[in-house]
Design an enzyme around this catalytic site. Structure first.
Site, mmCIF file in Angstrom:
data_model
loop_
_atom_site.group_PDB
_atom_site.id
_atom_site.type_symbol
_atom_site.label_atom_id
_atom_site.label_comp_id
_atom_site.label_asym_id
_atom_site.label_seq_id
_atom_site.Cartn_x
_atom_site.Cartn_y
_atom_site.Cartn_z
ATOM 1 N N HIS A 191 0.806 -1.222 0.000
ATOM 2 C CA HIS A 191 0.000 0.000 0.000
ATOM 3 C C HIS A 191 0.832 1.262 0.000
ATOM 4 O O HIS A 191 0.431 2.297 -0.508
ATOM 5 C CB HIS A 191 -1.005 -0.029 1.153
ATOM 6 C CG HIS A 191 -2.120 -0.957 0.854
ATOM 7 N ND1 HIS A 191 -2.109 -2.264 1.252
ATOM 8 C CD2 HIS A 191 -3.219 -0.801 0.086
ATOM 9 C CE1 HIS A 191 -3.172 -2.869 0.775
ATOM 10 N NE2 HIS A 191 -3.866 -2.002 0.068
ATOM 11 N N ARG A 298 -10.738 3.722 -1.800
ATOM 12 C CA ARG A 298 -10.371 2.954 -0.598
ATOM 13 C C ARG A 298 -10.753 3.788 0.619
ATOM 14 O O ARG A 298 -10.432 4.983 0.677
ATOM 15 C CB ARG A 298 -8.862 2.690 -0.579
ATOM 16 C CG ARG A 298 -8.386 1.706 -1.637
ATOM 17 C CD ARG A 298 -6.906 1.398 -1.438
ATOM 18 N NE ARG A 298 -6.451 0.283 -2.242
ATOM 19 C CZ ARG A 298 -5.884 0.403 -3.441
ATOM 20 N NH1 ARG A 298 -5.700 1.585 -3.977
ATOM 21 N NH2 ARG A 298 -5.499 -0.668 -4.106
ATOM 22 N N GLU A 433 -11.164 -11.185 -5.638
ATOM 23 C CA GLU A 433 -9.751 -11.203 -5.238
ATOM 24 C C GLU A 433 -9.390 -12.440 -4.418
ATOM 25 O O GLU A 433 -8.288 -12.554 -3.909
ATOM 26 C CB GLU A 433 -9.371 -9.905 -4.513
ATOM 27 C CG GLU A 433 -10.313 -9.468 -3.409
ATOM 28 C CD GLU A 433 -9.949 -8.116 -2.811
ATOM 29 O OE1 GLU A 433 -8.880 -7.567 -3.097
ATOM 30 O OE2 GLU A 433 -10.757 -7.606 -2.020
ATOM 31 N N ASP A 457 -4.587 -8.742 -4.588
ATOM 32 C CA ASP A 457 -4.840 -9.854 -3.676
ATOM 33 C C ASP A 457 -5.060 -11.158 -4.419
ATOM 34 O O ASP A 457 -4.647 -12.213 -3.950
ATOM 35 C CB ASP A 457 -6.046 -9.542 -2.784
ATOM 36 C CG ASP A 457 -5.636 -8.654 -1.627
ATOM 37 O OD1 ASP A 457 -4.595 -8.942 -1.015
ATOM 38 O OD2 ASP A 457 -6.328 -7.659 -1.360
ATOM 39 N N CYS A 504 -9.457 -3.362 -10.763
ATOM 40 C CA CYS A 504 -8.943 -2.209 -10.027
ATOM 41 C C CYS A 504 -7.613 -2.512 -9.333
ATOM 42 O O CYS A 504 -7.095 -1.689 -8.601
ATOM 43 C CB CYS A 504 -9.970 -1.687 -9.029
ATOM 44 S SG CYS A 504 -10.370 -2.889 -7.766
#
Ligand code: PEP
Ligand code: MG
Length: 592
Positions: A191, A298, A433, A457, A504
């Protein structure tokens, strides 16, 4: 000067001074110095000793009454700082051996250890540890090592060099103060890297031992295009990189200039290109870079930064602001995806041995219904102010969606009875995911209005590669035949049930993959805003029919290496050279 290579995490060139943070342990940086630099080095050493002395004195004066009697320990440390064997000896070594202060201290310490090595007396041994402690403190001071991110004291923008930056640290980074960063840990899909790209801050990650190779205040160059770092660049390197920086900025301006042109292939295939975002500050970047809405908002930020849990009203006003400022474009708000490498200060999660497989995302929310309710109410209320879509992360099968929809129905009834406005027809999306979501995509498609494939993921879980572990990130392979099949399966299952399928994950914004994703028949790509203009440019130069023939060819291959070779060949022959796309083809770094 030293040139080091690692992972290109966020494009751009940054040139500036190092701000060293959070080194794992204080390693001795050994440098020979020129005879004329000896007085300066001795002065630097003396200053560091004085600062530690001041800190220790300050500590003594602040000791609470009940432990004041122990101040002797600290007083003895002050004495040790000025001990002949430590202080005088180090100054002597700087002069005679022409070494830097850190190295001199280490040599002095080696002598002390040798002297005491034969003594068994435990009291003396403990004193040796005390000397080691004092020596380490001076070394850390000399290296300018900080352990937490506090940029308040700096008055010029810096390049952060750290063992690791937590996503929370990264959230505090402002573009005015941070030119770029380099970390020892991390991958392109951690991230921290994602956020760097969103903010447009050049970054290189996964650079082993970088915190031991430079000092605070030294010059450093971060080349986020090549994944390269130049420590203590010489004049020629500085000139060369300043030129490259200028060229890159001019290139970005040109690319942005065309960012509002449609994302349509030469044979008329129209794909939506949207932005991923997390911070309100990103809205201007999102708009300026030609996004046709937000494909992934997010929502972890508010939970990760504030000291208390955000209230429904706080969430509502934040979501409303994003929705209103992006009007008339749609905003896909993803419900809380806390856990994994995103930890919240406000939520007291149990420490988990394996957080990526733990109580994360939708599982966490279904477990913490009160918190989930507040967020769902806030999102629904924001849906009265624009085109809002709801997206649920980490869904592994139908039963979670049944629970989610039941709760959503209850909340809608509640809001209605309270007379609060919202859109009852709000579109509901599922993030694909988890491998079982792919395998049951036909079933899930009947529970949703759209799919969004989260490759970050999906690849992590299907290849069993921890996305934040740099030791295995070379195995993280979006072009693995298994991954390609999963994407195709999801697209086909979604389309058979008449719903749109987007992507995404970071894969959507990587140039090399764009023709493949076009060929897969995806309806939407959502990515960090900075990647939108170049992605649109690639789309405009593509022929979708040809891309789907490429995909059929790739799906028949049996190894990632073969797929990658063919994908690179296709890219080279179909797209003219470009600053952000050719470099990674040469070095193969950026595509991880
Ligand atoms: C993903 O997993 O691909 C994704 C987009 O979600 P995140 O990176 O926030 O886990
Ligand atoms: Mg995810």
């Amino acid at each position: 000067m030293e040139i080091l290579k690692a992972i290109a995490a966020s494009p751009g060139i940054a040139i500036g001074k190092v701000f060293l943070l959070n080194a794992k342990r204080i390693k001795t940086i050994k440098k020979k110095i020129a005879p004329e630099d000896v007085p300066r080095e001795k002065e630097r050493f003396e200053r560091a000793v004085c600062r530690i002395e001041d800190q220790l004195k300050q500590l003594i004066s602040e000791l609470p009454e009940e432990i004041k009697e122990h101040s002797n320990i600290l007083k003895s440390h002050i004495l040790m700082l000025r001990d002949k064997m430590v202080y005088d000896k180090s100054l002597h070594l700087i002069e005679t051996r022409q070494v830097n202060g850190e190295w001199a201290l280490e040599l002095a310490m080696d002598e002390i250890k040798a002297l005491f090595s034969s003594i068994k007396d435990s009291y003396i041994r403990e004193r040796l540890e005390d000397i080691g402690f004092v020596v380490n403190k001076v070394k850390a001071e000399l290296a300018g090592t900080e352990t937490r991110l506090d940029l308040s004291s700096i008055d010029e923008p810096v390049i952060i060099v750290a063992r690791n930056l937590s996503p929370a640290d990264t959230l505090h980074i402002s573009k005015e103060k941070v030119l770029g960063f380099v970390t020892e840990l991390g991958s392109r899909t951690s991230h921290t890297a994602i956020l760097a790209r969103s903010l447009g801050i050049p970054a290189v990650v996964g650079l082993d031992d970088i915190t031991s190779k430079c000092l605070s205040g030294e010059m450093i160059i971060v080349d986020g295009l090549l994944g390269q770092v130049v420590v203590e660049p010489d004049q020629e390197a500085l000139r060369e990189y300043s030129l490259k920086q200028e060229k890159y900025l001019a290139y970005r301006l040109e690319v942005i200039h065309n960012s509002n042109l449609p994302a349509e292939t030469t044979d008329g295939y129209r794909i939506k290109v949207k932005a991923n975002m997390e911070l309100v500050e990103e809205i201007p970047i999102v708009i300026q870079h030609g996004a046709e809405g937000v494909g992934l908002f997010r929502t972890e930020f508010l939970y990760m930064t504030s000291k208390t849990l955000p209230t429904e009203d706080q969430l509502f006003s934040a979501y409303r602001e994003v929705v209103e400022r992006l009007k008339p474009y749609p905003v896909t708000i993803r419900t809380l995806d806390i856990g994994g490498d995103k930890l919240a200060t406000t939520i007291c999660c149990e420490e988990e041995i394996n957080p990526a497989l733990g109580l994360r995302a939708i599982r966490f929310c279904l477990h913490e219904k009160g918190l989930f309710r507040a967020q769902l109410r806030a999102i629904l209320r924001a849906s009265a102010f624009g085109d809002v879509r709801l997206l649920f992360p980490m869904v592994s099968g139908k039963s979670e969606m049944v629970q989610v929809k039941r709760l959503l129905g209850q909340i809608m009834d509640e809001l209605e009875s309270e007379g609060k406005d919202f859109n009852r027809q709000i579109k509901i999306g599922i993030m694909i995911e988890v491998p079982t979501a792919v395998l049951t995509a036909d079933i899930l498609a009947r529970e949703a209005d759209f799919f969004s494939i989260g490759t970050n993921d999906l690849i992590q879980y299907s290849l069993a590669i921890d996305r934040v572990n740099e030791a295995v990130c070379h195995l993280y392979e979006p072009l693995h035949p298994g991954v390609l099949r999963m994407i195709k399966m999801t697209v086909d299952s979604g389309h058979r049930e008449g719903i749109e399928v987007g992507m995404c994950g970071e894969m959507a914004g990587e140039p090399l993959y764009v023709p493949i994703l076009l060929g897969m028949g995806l309806d939407e790509l959502s990515m960090n805003a900075m990647a939108i203009p170049k992605t649109k440019k690639i789309i405009r130069q593509s022929d979708q029919e040809e891309c789907s023939r490429l995909v059929s060819e790739l799906l028949g291959m049996d190894s990632a290496t073969q797929v990658k070779e063919r994908a690179i060949e296709f890219f080279r022959t179909h797209y003219p050279p470009d600053m952000e796309t050719t470099d990674f083809l040469e070095f193969g770094q950026g595509i991880r």
